[in-house]
Motif scaffolding. Structure first.
Motif, PDB file in Angstrom:
ATOM      1  N   ALA A  27      25.168-149.713  -7.558  1.00  8.86           N
ATOM      2  CA  ALA A  27      26.306-149.285  -6.741  1.00  8.86           C
ATOM      3  C   ALA A  27      26.579-147.799  -6.926  1.00  8.86           C
ATOM      4  N   VAL A  28      26.262-147.264  -8.105  1.00 10.78           N
ATOM      5  CA  VAL A  28      26.421-145.825  -8.366  1.00 10.78           C
ATOM      6  C   VAL A  28      25.178-145.054  -7.922  1.00 10.78           C
ATOM      7  N   VAL A  32      24.436-141.731  -5.140  1.00 12.95           N
ATOM      8  CA  VAL A  32      23.846-140.551  -5.787  1.00 12.95           C
ATOM      9  C   VAL A  32      22.571-140.146  -5.064  1.00 12.95           C
ATOM     10  N   LEU A  33      21.743-141.128  -4.742  1.00 14.35           N
ATOM     11  CA  LEU A  33      20.504-140.839  -4.025  1.00 14.35           C
ATOM     12  C   LEU A  33      20.781-140.306  -2.627  1.00 14.35           C
ATOM     13  N   SER A  39      21.484-133.087   0.001  1.00 15.71           N
ATOM     14  CA  SER A  39      21.521-131.772  -0.657  1.00 15.71           C
ATOM     15  C   SER A  39      20.157-131.096  -0.627  1.00 15.71           C
ATOM     16  N   VAL A  40      19.111-131.847  -0.936  1.00 18.67           N
ATOM     17  CA  VAL A  40      17.759-131.279  -0.963  1.00 18.67           C
ATOM     18  C   VAL A  40      17.326-130.850   0.433  1.00 18.67           C
ATOM     19  N   LEU A  41      17.548-131.714   1.418  1.00 17.91           N
ATOM     20  CA  LEU A  41      17.107-131.415   2.781  1.00 17.91           C
ATOM     21  C   LEU A  41      17.804-130.189   3.349  1.00 17.91           C
ATOM     22  N   PHE A  42      19.108-130.123   3.192  1.00 23.22           N
ATOM     23  CA  PHE A  42      19.850-129.020   3.806  1.00 23.22           C
ATOM     24  C   PHE A  42      19.790-127.740   2.981  1.00 23.22           C
ATOM     25  N   THR A  61      31.599-134.986  -0.868  1.00 22.77           N
ATOM     26  CA  THR A  61      32.967-135.105  -0.356  1.00 22.77           C
ATOM     27  C   THR A  61      32.997-135.577   1.094  1.00 22.77           C
ATOM     28  N   GLY A  62      31.862-135.560   1.767  1.00 22.19           N
ATOM     29  CA  GLY A  62      31.790-136.107   3.112  1.00 22.19           C
ATOM     30  C   GLY A  62      31.145-137.472   3.155  1.00 22.19           C
ATOM     31  N   TYR A  63      30.038-137.611   2.417  1.00 21.30           N
ATOM     32  CA  TYR A  63      29.261-138.858   2.459  1.00 21.30           C
ATOM     33  C   TYR A  63      29.981-140.013   1.765  1.00 21.30           C
TER      34      TYR A  63
END
Length: 250
Positions: A27-28, A32-33, A39-42, A61-63
């Motif tokens: 669930a955590v 995180v993934l 983060s990596v893509l953008f 904070t968005g996802y």
């Protein structure tokens, strides 16, 4: 009623997350993934995120509020289906089933959000302060909205099974139009005029306002989100109160 709700919560904990810690670890790990992938893509395409300089914090904070809404709405919508065997007992009502799923999943997501964002702050040594009141307000609105949408869908999906497929098709673009990837302020004016009516974009804006002191998010209207959520919630409860016996006989 409280004992019934707690019993249903314990059953779902064992069913959804298993009897070991592994279920809650996943669930955590899942959010995180998701945040890590965004983060990596953008970060490869952009020099900096829409706010600040930390990609994981911006996308978290968005996802995370978006994931909380979708999961809570889906789990609430499936409440009667999930607890159908127990609803045959007079002491268990459809309201017990709804409350058990709402409380358990809302608390789970709040805990996950605290762990993930707290981990980002520790890992990157990010400075404060954080407006905890604003963050709590955002999560409360997300929970209320997810509960309202889920309660109405709980009736619609059981009364009209085809609605479940229609709903999933209609909400596929939701990830792109809820302020998860792009800020409302960065969008064209014509798009803003339409997207303002998406209550989720107000929730993500309020969430980010809590973490970014310089972000005003002047478009956010808490009253609008509450009004939409309550309309859905009251409509769903009224329909379930009137028709839940017929739904159980299907």
């Amino acid at each position: 009623m409280p004992r019934t709700v707690v019993a249903l919560m314990l059953r779902e904990m064992a069913t959804s997350y298993g009897r070991s810690a592994g279920g809650y670890v996943w669930a955590v790990l899942e959010p995180v993934l998701g945040v890590a992938l965004l983060s990596v893509l953008f970060s490869m395409a952009l020099r900096s995120p829409g706010l600040g300089s930390n990609f994981p914090l911006f996308y978290a904070t968005g996802y995370l509020p978006f994931a909380m809404f979708t999961d809570l709405a889906n789990k609430t919508a499936a409440s009667i289906r999930f607890s159908r065997p127990f609803l045959a007992y007079p002491s268990v009502t459809f309201l017990d089933a709804l409350l058990a799923r709402v409380v358990l999943n809302a608390l789970t997501h709040v805990a996950v959000i605290a762990i993930v964002i707290g981990g980002i702050f520790l890992a990157y040594q990010l400075p404060g302060p954080v407006d905890m009141a604003g963050v709590f307000e955002a999560l409360l609105l997300v929970a209320l909205l997810g509960t309202g949408v889920g309660t109405l869908n709980c009736y619609l999906m059981n009364a009209f099974p085809v609605w479940e497929r229609i709903w999933h098709i209609l909400t596929r673009p939701l990830f792109l139009i809820s302020g998860v990837i792009f800020l409302y302020d960065m969008m064209p004016v014509r798009a803003q005029d339409l997207l303002w009516y998406n209550p989720l974009i107000h929730c993500t804006g309020l969430m980010r306002r809590g973490f970014y002191a310089t972000y005003e998010a002047s478009y956010v209207s808490q009253a609008y989100v509450v009004a939409i959520a309550l309309v859905f919630l009251l409509a769903g409860l009224a329909l379930l109160e009137r028709n839940h016996q017929k739904l159980l006989e299907r």
